[in-house]
Design a protein around this motif. Structure first.
Motif, PDB file in Angstrom:
ATOM      1  N   PRO A 183      34.423  39.237  32.903  1.00  0.00           N
ATOM      2  CA  PRO A 183      34.834  40.108  34.008  1.00  0.00           C
ATOM      3  C   PRO A 183      34.975  39.538  35.356  1.00  0.00           C
ATOM      4  N   ARG A 184      34.710  38.331  35.559  1.00  0.00           N
ATOM      5  CA  ARG A 184      34.792  37.740  36.784  1.00  0.00           C
ATOM      6  C   ARG A 184      36.128  37.777  37.295  1.00  0.00           C
ATOM      7  N   ASN A 185      36.121  38.123  38.518  1.00  0.00           N
ATOM      8  CA  ASN A 185      37.390  38.309  39.538  1.00  0.00           C
ATOM      9  C   ASN A 185      38.475  39.326  38.939  1.00  0.00           C
ATOM     10  N   THR A 186      38.097  40.284  38.028  1.00  0.00           N
ATOM     11  CA  THR A 186      39.008  41.030  37.596  1.00  0.00           C
ATOM     12  C   THR A 186      39.630  42.080  38.515  1.00  0.00           C
ATOM     13  N   SER A 187      38.537  42.265  39.516  1.00  0.00           N
ATOM     14  CA  SER A 187      38.941  43.329  40.534  1.00  0.00           C
ATOM     15  C   SER A 187      39.332  42.592  41.779  1.00  0.00           C
ATOM     16  N   ARG A 188      39.482  41.234  41.964  1.00  0.00           N
ATOM     17  CA  ARG A 188      39.793  40.690  42.910  1.00  0.00           C
ATOM     18  C   ARG A 188      41.228  39.932  42.741  1.00  0.00           C
ATOM     19  N   THR A 189      41.693  39.814  41.755  1.00  0.00           N
ATOM     20  CA  THR A 189      42.962  39.164  41.361  1.00  0.00           C
ATOM     21  C   THR A 189      43.968  40.233  41.587  1.00  0.00           C
ATOM     22  N   GLU A 199      38.928  38.832  49.895  1.00  0.00           N
ATOM     23  CA  GLU A 199      39.562  39.760  51.005  1.00  0.00           C
ATOM     24  C   GLU A 199      40.503  40.733  50.444  1.00  0.00           C
ATOM     25  N   ASN A 200      40.896  40.475  49.040  1.00  0.00           N
ATOM     26  CA  ASN A 200      41.771  41.588  48.538  1.00  0.00           C
ATOM     27  C   ASN A 200      41.286  42.861  48.253  1.00  0.00           C
ATOM     28  N   ARG A 201      39.918  43.005  48.272  1.00  0.00           N
ATOM     29  CA  ARG A 201      39.082  44.193  48.219  1.00  0.00           C
ATOM     30  C   ARG A 201      38.852  44.783  49.559  1.00  0.00           C
ATOM     31  N   ILE A 202      39.474  45.619  49.861  1.00  0.00           N
ATOM     32  CA  ILE A 202      39.294  46.330  51.384  1.00  0.00           C
ATOM     33  C   ILE A 202      37.861  47.070  51.220  1.00  0.00           C
ATOM     34  N   THR A 203      37.804  47.949  50.229  1.00  0.00           N
ATOM     35  CA  THR A 203      36.425  48.667  50.146  1.00  0.00           C
ATOM     36  C   THR A 203      36.119  48.569  48.587  1.00  0.00           C
ATOM     37  N   GLN A 204      35.265  49.250  48.499  1.00  0.00           N
ATOM     38  CA  GLN A 204      34.740  49.430  47.045  1.00  0.00           C
ATOM     39  C   GLN A 204      35.612  49.857  46.013  1.00  0.00           C
ATOM     40  N   ALA A 205      36.578  50.746  46.604  1.00  0.00           N
ATOM     41  CA  ALA A 205      37.588  51.643  45.867  1.00  0.00           C
ATOM     42  C   ALA A 205      39.069  50.939  46.217  1.00  0.00           C
ATOM     43  N   ASP A 206      39.322  50.241  47.179  1.00  0.00           N
ATOM     44  CA  ASP A 206      40.707  50.222  47.622  1.00  0.00           C
ATOM     45  C   ASP A 206      40.811  48.664  47.493  1.00  0.00           C
ATOM     46  N   PHE A 207      42.161  48.165  46.866  1.00  0.00           N
ATOM     47  CA  PHE A 207      42.487  46.784  46.750  1.00  0.00           C
ATOM     48  C   PHE A 207      44.116  46.617  47.351  1.00  0.00           C
ATOM     49  N   ARG A 208      44.251  45.576  48.223  1.00  0.00           N
ATOM     50  CA  ARG A 208      45.193  45.210  48.711  1.00  0.00           C
ATOM     51  C   ARG A 208      45.580  43.820  48.673  1.00  0.00           C
ATOM     52  N   CYS A 209      46.460  43.197  47.844  1.00  0.00           N
ATOM     53  CA  CYS A 209      46.496  41.654  48.060  1.00  0.00           C
ATOM     54  C   CYS A 209      47.041  41.180  49.303  1.00  0.00           C
ATOM     55  N   VAL A 210      46.279  40.172  50.115  1.00  0.00           N
ATOM     56  CA  VAL A 210      46.452  39.715  51.186  1.00  0.00           C
ATOM     57  C   VAL A 210      47.626  38.700  51.044  1.00  0.00           C
ATOM     58  N   ARG A 211      48.242  38.279  49.838  1.00  0.00           N
ATOM     59  CA  ARG A 211      49.503  37.599  49.756  1.00  0.00           C
ATOM     60  C   ARG A 211      50.900  38.486  49.627  1.00  0.00           C
ATOM     61  N   CYS A 212      50.777  39.145  48.792  1.00  0.00           N
ATOM     62  CA  CYS A 212      52.102  40.085  48.433  1.00  0.00           C
ATOM     63  C   CYS A 212      51.942  41.550  48.777  1.00  0.00           C
ATOM     64  N   GLY A 213      50.956  41.962  49.101  1.00  0.00           N
ATOM     65  CA  GLY A 213      50.974  43.349  49.637  1.00  0.00           C
ATOM     66  C   GLY A 213      50.608  44.421  48.553  1.00  0.00           C
ATOM     67  N   TYR A 214      50.394  43.980  47.494  1.00  0.00           N
ATOM     68  CA  TYR A 214      50.188  45.133  46.611  1.00  0.00           C
ATOM     69  C   TYR A 214      49.101  45.637  46.752  1.00  0.00           C
ATOM     70  N   ALA A 215      49.121  47.033  46.354  1.00  0.00           N
ATOM     71  CA  ALA A 215      48.065  48.219  46.744  1.00  0.00           C
ATOM     72  C   ALA A 215      47.909  48.937  45.793  1.00  0.00           C
ATOM     73  N   ALA A 218      40.910  49.855  43.150  1.00  0.00           N
ATOM     74  CA  ALA A 218      40.307  48.536  42.411  1.00  0.00           C
ATOM     75  C   ALA A 218      40.133  48.623  41.219  1.00  0.00           C
ATOM     76  N   ASP A 219      39.598  49.831  40.588  1.00  0.00           N
ATOM     77  CA  ASP A 219      39.319  50.047  39.153  1.00  0.00           C
ATOM     78  C   ASP A 219      40.626  50.125  38.495  1.00  0.00           C
ATOM     79  N   LEU A 220      41.661  50.503  38.643  1.00  0.00           N
ATOM     80  CA  LEU A 220      43.027  50.197  38.198  1.00  0.00           C
ATOM     81  C   LEU A 220      43.390  48.801  38.029  1.00  0.00           C
ATOM     82  N   VAL A 221      43.375  48.118  39.070  1.00  0.00           N
ATOM     83  CA  VAL A 221      43.517  46.616  39.226  1.00  0.00           C
ATOM     84  C   VAL A 221      42.537  45.867  38.322  1.00  0.00           C
ATOM     85  N   GLY A 222      41.305  46.277  38.192  1.00  0.00           N
ATOM     86  CA  GLY A 222      40.352  45.435  37.123  1.00  0.00           C
ATOM     87  C   GLY A 222      40.954  45.839  35.844  1.00  0.00           C
ATOM     88  N   ALA A 223      41.415  46.954  35.318  1.00  0.00           N
ATOM     89  CA  ALA A 223      41.664  47.532  34.032  1.00  0.00           C
ATOM     90  C   ALA A 223      42.905  46.838  33.584  1.00  0.00           C
TER      91      ALA A 223
END
Length: 239
Positions: A183-189, A199-215, A218-223
């Motif tokens: 499970p390591r880094n599944t919600s940060r990648t 830094e990709n994890r803006i909040t507990q629920a929100d993900f935004r990639c600092v490189r490509c901007g994909y948003a 966070a749970d969907l990103v992890g899954a």
């Protein structure tokens, strides 16, 4: 107490004032389900019980939290009183009800997953380590103890361990494939470009990639990352 009847082992268990008959059958043939050509990754959570890689979120019923006020009221009974003794029985019965509710939810959710998908990838969670006390030792005291204790209660209330055990059993019976992944880094990648950063994890629920901007959530990103890792493991095993 248990008895053997043919190929069935019948156990009688008492829980509070209730008796239950538990049947265990041997040599039960598997009943594979029709192939769906579908694979899914799941991310276990507290806010949502789980999120799938195709965007479905299952609510966390929080059965124990829903009973917290009643349990607290029962705990306030005066020690040594008759009402205290009666309250002890009521607390045990309430906890038993919560366990039954949690087990029923786990069975229904697991059955839904194995009916829909041929392959199910999930995080290889070390739940015992996750709920270890945050208090630490005298030399190395814990931090955020109250917050960690609250998270521990939420994890136990969700019943991840029970659910994953039930899911594994149902998948085996149905001829489905279960794969547990790191499970390591599944919600940060980032599932789009692969960039991994805190830094990709803006909040507990929100993900935004600092490189490509994909948003995304966070749970969907992890899954999504769990599914990708599961498919990679399956491909490596097949070679």
């Amino acid at each position: 107490m248990s008895t053997v009847q043919g190929r069935r082992l019948v156990q009688h268990q008492r829980e509070g004032r209730r008796w239950y008959a538990v049947l265990a059958c041997g040599d039960v043939p598997a009943e594979p389900l029709t192939a769906t050509s579908s694979a899914v990754g799941i991310d276990m959570g507290v806010a949502s019980f789980l999120t799938t890689s195709d965007g479905v979120q299952i609510d966390n019923p929080r059965y124990l939290a829903a009973s917290a006020d009643r349990l607290a009221a029962l705990a306030r009974r005066k020690r040594g009183s008759n009402r205290r003794c009666k309250a002890r029985e009521q607390v045990a019965a309430l906890h038993a009800k919560v366990r039954r509710q949690r087990r029923d939810h786990a069975h229904k959710t697991a059955l839904w997953l194995v009916r829909q998908h041929d392959l199910i990838a999930h995080e290889d969670l070390r739940i015992a380590n996750m709920i270890r006390s945050a208090r630490g030792t005298n030399d190395a005291p814990g931090v955020n103890v109250a917050a960690k204790a609250g998270l521990n209660r939420s994890i136990l209330d969700a019943g991840w361990g029970m659910f994953l055990a039930i899911l594994s059993a149902k998948a085996e019976s149905a001829g489905r494939t279960i794969i547990a992944v790191d499970p390591r880094n599944t919600s940060r990648t980032c599932p789009r470009c692969g960039h991994c950063a805190k830094e990709n994890r803006i909040t507990q629920a929100d993900f935004r990639c600092v490189r490509c901007g994909y948003a995304a959530h966070a749970d969907l990103v992890g899954a999504s990352n769990v599914l990708r890792a599961g498919l990679a493991r399956q491909a490596a095993t097949a070679v």
